[in-house]
Design a protein around this motif. Structure first.
Motif, short mmCIF file in Angstrom:
data_model
loop_
_atom_site.label_atom_id
_atom_site.label_comp_id
_atom_site.label_asym_id
_atom_site.label_seq_id
_atom_site.Cartn_x
_atom_site.Cartn_y
_atom_site.Cartn_z
N GLY A 125 4.20 16.08 -0.11
CA GLY A 125 5.35 15.92 -0.84
C GLY A 125 6.15 14.72 -0.37
N VAL A 126 5.74 13.80 0.31
CA VAL A 126 6.31 12.62 0.30
C VAL A 126 5.38 11.44 0.49
N VAL A 127 5.53 10.13 -0.08
CA VAL A 127 4.79 9.11 -0.25
C VAL A 127 5.84 7.84 -0.13
N ALA A 128 5.44 6.82 0.63
CA ALA A 128 6.07 5.67 0.66
C ALA A 128 5.35 4.43 0.24
N HIS A 129 5.92 3.33 -0.82
CA HIS A 129 5.32 2.25 -1.10
C HIS A 129 5.82 1.04 -0.05
N VAL A 130 4.92 0.94 0.71
CA VAL A 130 5.12 0.02 1.91
C VAL A 130 4.32 -1.59 2.03
N THR A 131 4.96 -2.41 2.58
CA THR A 131 4.40 -3.64 2.78
C THR A 131 3.65 -3.64 4.00
N GLN A 171 0.91 -1.11 0.09
CA GLN A 171 -0.11 -0.03 0.16
C GLN A 171 0.85 1.23 -0.23
N TYR A 172 0.33 2.39 -0.22
CA TYR A 172 0.91 3.79 0.01
C TYR A 172 0.66 4.32 1.16
N ILE A 173 1.45 4.86 1.79
CA ILE A 173 1.31 5.80 3.02
C ILE A 173 1.82 7.07 2.49
N PRO A 219 11.90 -0.14 9.29
CA PRO A 219 12.28 0.07 7.80
C PRO A 219 12.38 -0.66 6.77
N ASP A 220 12.43 -2.09 7.06
CA ASP A 220 12.40 -3.21 6.07
C ASP A 220 11.12 -3.56 5.26
N SER A 221 10.13 -2.64 5.91
CA SER A 221 8.56 -2.73 5.35
C SER A 221 8.63 -1.79 4.30
N ILE A 222 9.52 -0.74 3.91
CA ILE A 222 9.46 0.22 3.08
C ILE A 222 10.16 -0.16 1.66
N ARG A 223 9.47 -0.35 0.53
CA ARG A 223 9.89 -0.76 -0.60
C ARG A 223 10.79 0.53 -1.23
N GLU A 224 10.02 1.58 -1.19
CA GLU A 224 10.81 3.01 -1.71
C GLU A 224 10.05 4.08 -1.30
#
Length: 259
Positions: free
Chosen positions: A70-76, A4-6, A20-25
């Motif tokens: 201005g910031v988005v993370a693709h996460v598990t 998902q995106y947060i 931190p390991d749950s964040i893809r980019e």
């Protein structure tokens, strides 16, 4: 594994620090050169997290909103506890749960998560249907609490409340017409607070599943409070009584996790 995106600095910074390991980019607006952006960039480098500079339009398309900061993370999605029963059985102190019956506003759910984190709630429980889940907006409003408070979406809320009773948890609901006033009841036992949805309150079956109903004393002309405000008041009184009785505050321990 689900992704998902947060978005938002608080939500992403909290995820970076705790999981931190749950964040893809992470996608950061290339035009942001302020201190918050620099701090986030440094934290991403420290945790070896991939950071991509991009245009703001791309962030809007990813999130469906302009309020992403201005910031988005693709996460598990984080691994959840196996069951609510496993969580309760793994606690080393009296259980404190927050149950929301049909809250649909993501801002209210996010605020309730923040309140739950602040007062050491062990889990937040909602129904799967006719209620908001852990959306990107909820993560943003929760400012990291969506990653610290275990979250359970259950199929049948009334049945879940009955199961909690069988585990020795006292079910207390809030209602304006309740006979007991908040500060007149004992709240030091294993406890689940149940609060209703915006406007409509608890559904009939949810109300009937409660062991006790209490009202929040109010002196003004307003008839009801926002659900997150009500949650904060109820949880503060619970925390106050627990501190008075034991000399310690309730904190979120680390129960058994699903394997």
């Amino acid at each position: 594994m689900a992704h998902q995106y947060i978005f938002g600095f608080h939500a992403i910074t909290s995820r970076l620090r705790q999981h931190p390991d749950s964040i893809r980019e992470i996608y950061l607006d290339a035009n942001r050169q302020d201190q918050r952006a620099r701090d986030l960039t440094h934290l991403a480098e420290t945790t070896s997290t991939r950071l991509i500079l991009c245009e703001q339009d791309r962030l809007c398309r990813m999130t469906g909103t302009t309020r992403h900061q201005g910031v988005v993370a693709h996460v598990t999605k984080l691994r959840q506890f196996a069951t609510l029963e496993d969580l309760v059985e793994g606690l080393a102190e009296p259980a404190l749960l927050l149950v929301l019956d049909g809250v649909k506003d993501p801002h209210n759910l996010g605020a309730c998560l923040r309140v739950a984190d602040a007062f050491g709630v062990h889990a937040l429980v909602v129904p799967k249907d006719r209620a908001v889940g852990l959306t990107a907006t909820v993560h943003k409003v929760a400012s990291g609490a969506a990653d610290t408070v275990p979250f359970f979406a259950v199929t049948n809320l009334a049945r879940t409340l009955r199961e909690l009773k069988e585990m020795g948890i006292w079910i207390v609901g809030t209602a304006a017409d309740a006979p007991d006033i908040l500060d007149s009841v004992t709240l030091t036992r294993p406890l689940a607070w149940v609060l209703g949805a915006e406007g409509g309150g608890m559904r009939r079956l949810t109300r009937e599943a409660c062991d006790q109903l209490v009202s929040i004393p109010m002196s003004g002309s307003i008839e009801s409070l926002n659900v997150s405000v009500s949650a904060g008041i109820c949880l503060f009184e619970t925390s106050r009584q627990h501190l008075q009785r034991t000399g310690t505050r309730l904190n979120v321990p680390v129960p058994k996790e699903a394997v």
